[in-house]
Scaffold this motif. Structure first.
Motif, PDB file in Angstrom:
ATOM      1  N   ILE A 127       0.861  -1.177   0.000  1.00 26.95           N
ATOM      2  CA  ILE A 127       0.000   0.000   0.000  1.00 26.95           C
ATOM      3  C   ILE A 127       0.903   1.234   0.000  1.00 26.95           C
ATOM      4  O   ILE A 127       1.686   1.440   0.924  1.00 26.95           O
ATOM      5  CB  ILE A 127      -0.915   0.016   1.242  1.00 26.95           C
ATOM      6  N   ILE A 128       0.789   2.045  -1.045  1.00 22.37           N
ATOM      7  CA  ILE A 128       1.625   3.240  -1.172  1.00 22.37           C
ATOM      8  C   ILE A 128       1.054   4.380  -0.334  1.00 22.37           C
ATOM      9  O   ILE A 128       1.779   5.086   0.367  1.00 22.37           O
ATOM     10  CB  ILE A 128       1.729   3.678  -2.641  1.00 22.37           C
ATOM     11  N   PHE A 129      -0.267   4.545  -0.412  1.00 20.49           N
ATOM     12  CA  PHE A 129      -0.931   5.620   0.338  1.00 20.49           C
ATOM     13  C   PHE A 129      -2.316   5.150   0.747  1.00 20.49           C
ATOM     14  O   PHE A 129      -2.995   4.419   0.020  1.00 20.49           O
ATOM     15  CB  PHE A 129      -1.046   6.897  -0.505  1.00 20.49           C
ATOM     16  N   GLU A 130      -2.737   5.605   1.924  1.00 23.13           N
ATOM     17  CA  GLU A 130      -4.089   5.336   2.408  1.00 23.13           C
ATOM     18  C   GLU A 130      -4.510   6.522   3.271  1.00 23.13           C
ATOM     19  O   GLU A 130      -3.758   6.966   4.139  1.00 23.13           O
ATOM     20  CB  GLU A 130      -4.120   4.045   3.224  1.00 23.13           C
ATOM     21  N   GLU A 145      -3.687   9.373   7.819  1.00 24.11           N
ATOM     22  CA  GLU A 145      -3.007   9.245   6.532  1.00 24.11           C
ATOM     23  C   GLU A 145      -1.828   8.306   6.701  1.00 24.11           C
ATOM     24  O   GLU A 145      -1.141   8.340   7.731  1.00 24.11           O
ATOM     25  CB  GLU A 145      -2.508  10.600   6.023  1.00 24.11           C
ATOM     26  N   ARG A 146      -1.625   7.499   5.687  1.00 22.15           N
ATOM     27  CA  ARG A 146      -0.518   6.543   5.721  1.00 22.15           C
ATOM     28  C   ARG A 146       0.271   6.657   4.424  1.00 22.15           C
ATOM     29  O   ARG A 146      -0.268   6.461   3.346  1.00 22.15           O
ATOM     30  CB  ARG A 146      -1.072   5.136   5.877  1.00 22.15           C
ATOM     31  N   ASN A 147       1.532   7.012   4.551  1.00 22.04           N
ATOM     32  CA  ASN A 147       2.449   7.016   3.420  1.00 22.04           C
ATOM     33  C   ASN A 147       3.421   5.862   3.629  1.00 22.04           C
ATOM     34  O   ASN A 147       4.334   5.942   4.449  1.00 22.04           O
ATOM     35  CB  ASN A 147       3.211   8.338   3.337  1.00 22.04           C
ATOM     36  N   LYS A 148       3.162   4.784   2.913  1.00 20.39           N
ATOM     37  CA  LYS A 148       3.881   3.520   3.132  1.00 20.39           C
ATOM     38  C   LYS A 148       3.783   3.129   4.609  1.00 20.39           C
ATOM     39  O   LYS A 148       2.697   2.863   5.098  1.00 20.39           O
ATOM     40  CB  LYS A 148       5.316   3.632   2.624  1.00 20.39           C
ATOM     41  N   ASN A 149       4.868   3.132   5.353  1.00 21.07           N
ATOM     42  CA  ASN A 149       4.820   2.662   6.737  1.00 21.07           C
ATOM     43  C   ASN A 149       4.625   3.780   7.759  1.00 21.07           C
ATOM     44  O   ASN A 149       4.522   3.515   8.961  1.00 21.07           O
ATOM     45  CB  ASN A 149       6.104   1.887   7.078  1.00 21.07           C
TER      46      ASN A 149
END
Length: 424
Positions: A127-130, A145-149
């Motif tokens: 997952i690259i972004f969420e 927000e999630r940018n990779k880890n």
């Protein structure tokens, strides 16, 4: 309820394609007042039809929703370094086939009527972004927000953080992983995708049978659902007076070395029998009834029994029902009846939505549908899908013969065919 869906770099969709279920403000469709409803001060469509030639990509729009709901519902169980199966980028461009797939959806939950925006971007392994956002006062506010880890949180996020982060694999969605943590808003969104959005893109008799099996136990215990399904079958002129669900008590015998998984599958498939009741006549007078196995009914009747259950379930819950070629096996008048169930204040009090792809041009009826309820999907010369609405096309009036104009190619989105010269 879905407000809009943006799809990018998925299957035949390269550039961002937007499926919009909000009404066009400039349209004055006052003669169809029940085709829309208001929620959170937004006017929303109850149904949406998608037209397009074969291989235009209209099914891919529906598959994007299926991919999104699959990832939310299942990615928490993905194994370490496992592939993300819905990663299907646009292949006819050297850059796109290496780029992430991206989905962005704006929706309002069924139970609490809360508006959210959810964005995911992913490649074949991570997952690259969420990002998940809420609109508490009409303005977008971050939940997480999630940018990779790396994960950051907004003010409205209340709940566990570290434990979920520590257990989260690169190929798992944070929203999916948090589903067991009972976190406010996240739990509401997770349940929306897993409980209130149903996507059917399979055209298969066995698939219809599996739907009937899954509803059989529910029909046994829910008399109101059974009564409504019977009303629908009668309204469709099937000549079915009644039906019954019988739990099969016969013990099936198998060879000693018969595989257990196949044995379980066969037992499950024969767990219930559906019997329909028809009248018997003599000299024009009814003299009794006879029972038929559902398998003896026509293809269309069996399909209606399966699809009817899904429709009634959606209308009851206020769900979103997405079906590829809903009209397959149905007379156009019957298909119109099913669409009008959704475009009805009385039959659709919980504001369920219907989205489906079709080739049936007889449904292009401006006395039944608003211009912004009709979409066309076409392909460019570069093989990428584009979407536009009838409401985007100027010069359309109430008396315009939409079906004839569509088949003549005036709206495009139809095949350009030539007579083949065959060599035998």
């Amino acid at each position: 309820m879905i407000l809009s869906l943006k799809i990018e770099n998925f299957r035949s969709i390269k550039e961002p394609l937007i499926l919009d279920l909000k009404t066009e403000n400039r349209l004055k469709e006052n003669e169809l007042p029940y085709n829309t409803f208001f929620e959170n001060e937004t006017e929303i469509l109850r149904s949406l039809l998608i037209y397009g030639r074969n291989a235009s990509g209209k099914s891919n729009v529906l598959l994007a929703l299926q991919a999104l709901t699959y990832l939310v519902g299942n990615s928490d169980s993905f194994k370490h370094e496992g592939k993300i199966s819905p990663y299907e980028p646009f292949l006819f461009d050297s850059n796109s086939k290496k780029n992430p797939v991206k989905f962005e959806i704006d929706f309002i939950t069924v139970e609490n009527k809360t508006k959210f925006k959810y964005i995911i971007s992913f490649n074949k392994s991570e997952i690259i972004f969420e990002g998940l956002y809420i609109f508490p006062l009409g303005t977008q506010s971050k939940l997480f927000e999630r940018n990779k880890n790396k994960i950051t949180y907004g003010d409205y996020y209340k709940g566990a953080k570290k434990k979920i982060e520590d257990d989260l694999l690169p190929n798992q969605l944070f929203l999916s992983k948090s589903s067991t943590s009972n976190i406010k808003y996240l739990d509401e969104c997770y349940l929306y995708f897993t409980k209130y959005v149903y996507v059917s893109t399979i055209h298969d008799t066995e698939y219809d049978k599996s739907i009937i099996r899954s509803f059989s136990e529910l029909l046994l215990n829910d008399n109101n659902l059974k009564c409504n399904l019977l009303v629908l079958l009668r309204a469709a002129d099937t000549a079915i007076n009644d039906f019954s669900i019988i739990e099969n008590e016969k013990e099936l015998k198998f060879p000693k070395k018969f595989p257990q998984d196949l044995k379980d599958q066969i037992i499950e498939s024969r767990k219930y029998e559906v019997k329909t009741k028809h009248a018997i006549y003599q000299d024009g007078e009814k003299i009794g009834d006879t029972n038929l196995d559902l398998e003896e009914e026509s293809f269309g009747t069996k399909k209606l029994f399966a699809i009817g259950g899904l429709i009634l379930d959606a209308l009851n819950d206020g769900s979103v029902l997405i079906i590829d070629e809903l009209d397959k096996g149905f007379h156009p008048i019957l298909t119109k009846l099913l669409i009008n169930l959704f475009n009805s204040k009385k039959n659709n009090p919980n504001n369920a939505q219907l989205i489906f792809a079709t080739h049936d041009s007889s449904l292009l009826d401006l006395e039944m549908l608003r211009r912004d309820q009709i979409c066309f999907v076409d392909k460019t010369y570069e093989e990428q899908s584009i979407l536009y609405k009838l409401s985007d096309i100027k010069g359309i009036r109430k008396d315009t013969p939409i079906d004839k104009w569509y088949l003549s190619g005036r709206f495009k989105a139809v095949p350009v065919i030539t007579e083949p010269i065959l060599n035998f």
